[in-house]
Design an enzyme around this catalytic site. Structure first.
Site, PDB file in Angstrom:
ATOM      1  N   ARG A   6       0.861  -1.174   0.000  1.00 37.69           N
ATOM      2  CA  ARG A   6       0.000   0.000   0.000  1.00 37.69           C
ATOM      3  C   ARG A   6       0.898   1.226   0.000  1.00 37.69           C
ATOM      4  NH1 ARG A   6      -3.166  -2.982  -1.450  1.00 37.69           N
ATOM      5  NH2 ARG A   6      -5.231  -3.542  -0.619  1.00 37.69           N
ATOM      6  N   HIS A  13      -1.410   0.956  -9.823  1.00 37.71           N
ATOM      7  CA  HIS A  13      -2.021  -0.074  -8.975  1.00 37.71           C
ATOM      8  C   HIS A  13      -2.610  -1.200  -9.827  1.00 37.71           C
ATOM      9  CE1 HIS A  13      -3.924  -0.719  -4.758  1.00 37.71           C
ATOM     10  NE2 HIS A  13      -3.618  -1.866  -5.327  1.00 37.71           N
ATOM     11  N   GLU A  64      -4.711   7.671  -4.302  1.00 45.19           N
ATOM     12  CA  GLU A  64      -4.928   7.147  -5.652  1.00 45.19           C
ATOM     13  C   GLU A  64      -6.279   7.609  -6.182  1.00 45.19           C
ATOM     14  OE1 GLU A  64      -4.392   2.907  -5.367  1.00 45.19           O
ATOM     15  OE2 GLU A  64      -2.277   3.091  -4.838  1.00 45.19           O
TER      16      GLU A  64
END
Length: 334
Positions: A241, A288, A270
């Site tokens: 993360r 991601h 994000e």
């Protein structure tokens, strides 16, 4: 009458087809993240909710969802869900482990190798025509990178994904170090991995891969102090993360040469843009996509459906996160 499930983003059709046999299904049709106010409206009459990491599922959502009994998170992580509050209200929370393990481990290695061998720089150099303009067919010092075979890899977080990264490291003849909250004797034996305190791992590793969940303990666990412990030739890879790493400290480390480079698939916020970070040549960036393979995403969709169908049938879902919730309410929409 079928129970109703709302899915906050389109997922592969195999999962939706499974759900339609048992549920009334509604899917948010847009690519963009569902606006908060729309989510709060949509949950008013749903029995089940399929969520993405980008949605914050908390007490406010639960307050607006009087019928909600289960949240199926389309991810292995679930730091976007207030699990404690869900448990208190008797709401089941599930995730999608295992099915994305290999895809994510593969992508960790994609970032590691691409960063070590300066692949993005080389691609840009070639694609832009700069190679042709320079007129140098080959040069002994052009795009020198870092060796991988026989080096030392340090893996922080030694769960399913961390161990999958280690299995791949065996093929590169690497010394494998790991740091985890608990030791993993069976994995140590299988993978010939050595448990190390965090400081020692950082000092000894040529490559450091982050594969920990985001918790209060892991928030900014890699900051200025930790980055300064790493070798100046070391490369950091983050598939965990974004908030596990202090971004400002990482930028400083990359600019000042505390470490050689970084490969990042996750960010503190994000979607994300940081001109200072993104302008650096010694970092590779991805939006991601660690689990973004057809097989992994279809497997995640199937597991989401299996969890919801099991719950509907009065069974404990296969990948229940908050196991203590069964003491609060039995599974099922009764």
């Amino acid at each position: 009458m079928k129970p109703k499930v709302f899915i906050t983003r389109a997922i592969p059709e195999n999962g939706i087809d499974m759900l339609r046999e048992h549920f009334e299904v509604e899917v948010w049709p847009e690519e963009r993240e569902i606006p908060r106010e729309v989510l709060l409206e949509k949950v008013r009459d749903v029995d089940a909710l399929v969520t993405m990491l980008s949605e914050r599922i908390d007490g406010e959502v639960f307050d607006n969802a009087p019928r909600l009994r289960i949240v199926a998170n389309y991810a292995v992580g679930y730091d976007n869900v207030d699990v404690e509050e869900a448990t208190r209200r008797g709401i089941y929370v599930t995730n999608t482990p295992d099915v994305l393990t290999n895809a994510t481990a593969d992508f960790a290695w994609t970032l590691l190798l691409a960063t070590a061998r300066r692949l993005i720089e080389a691609d840009s150099f070639t694609r832009s025509g700069e190679w042709k303009r320079k007129g140098i067919a080959w040069h002994p010092l052009m795009f020198l990178g870092h060796d991988v075979y026989g080096k030392t890899i340090g893996i922080i977080g030694f769960g399913r994904i961390g161990q999958a990264v280690a299995r791949r490291a065996k093929g590169f003849g690497m010394r494998i170090l790991y740091y985890s909250r608990t030791r993993k004797p069976e994995a140590e034996e299988e993978l010939k991995a050595e448990f190390k305190p965090l400081e020692e791992l950082l000092k000894e590793s040529d490559f450091v891969v982050l594969a920990v969940p985001l918790t209060k303990e892991t928030y900014h666990m890699i900051g200025e102090r930790e980055l300064k412990l790493m070798k100046p030739t070391a490369i950091l890879v983050n598939i965990a993360r974004g908030k596990v790493v202090d971004t400002e400290a990482l930028i400083k480390a990359l600019k000042e040469g505390w470490i050689a480079g970084a490969g990042l698939d996750v960010f503190e916020e994000e979607p994300y843009y940081n001109e200072e970070l993104f302008s650096l040549k010694n970092v590779i960036l991805a939006p991601h996509i660690g689990s973004a393979t057809f097989g992994a995403r279809e497997g995640m969709a199937e597991l989401v459906a299996r969890n919801l169908i099991a719950f509907k049938n009065g069974e404990v879902p296969p990948t229940l996160v908050n196991k203590e919730v069964v003491k609060v309410k039995k599974p099922g929409f009764r």
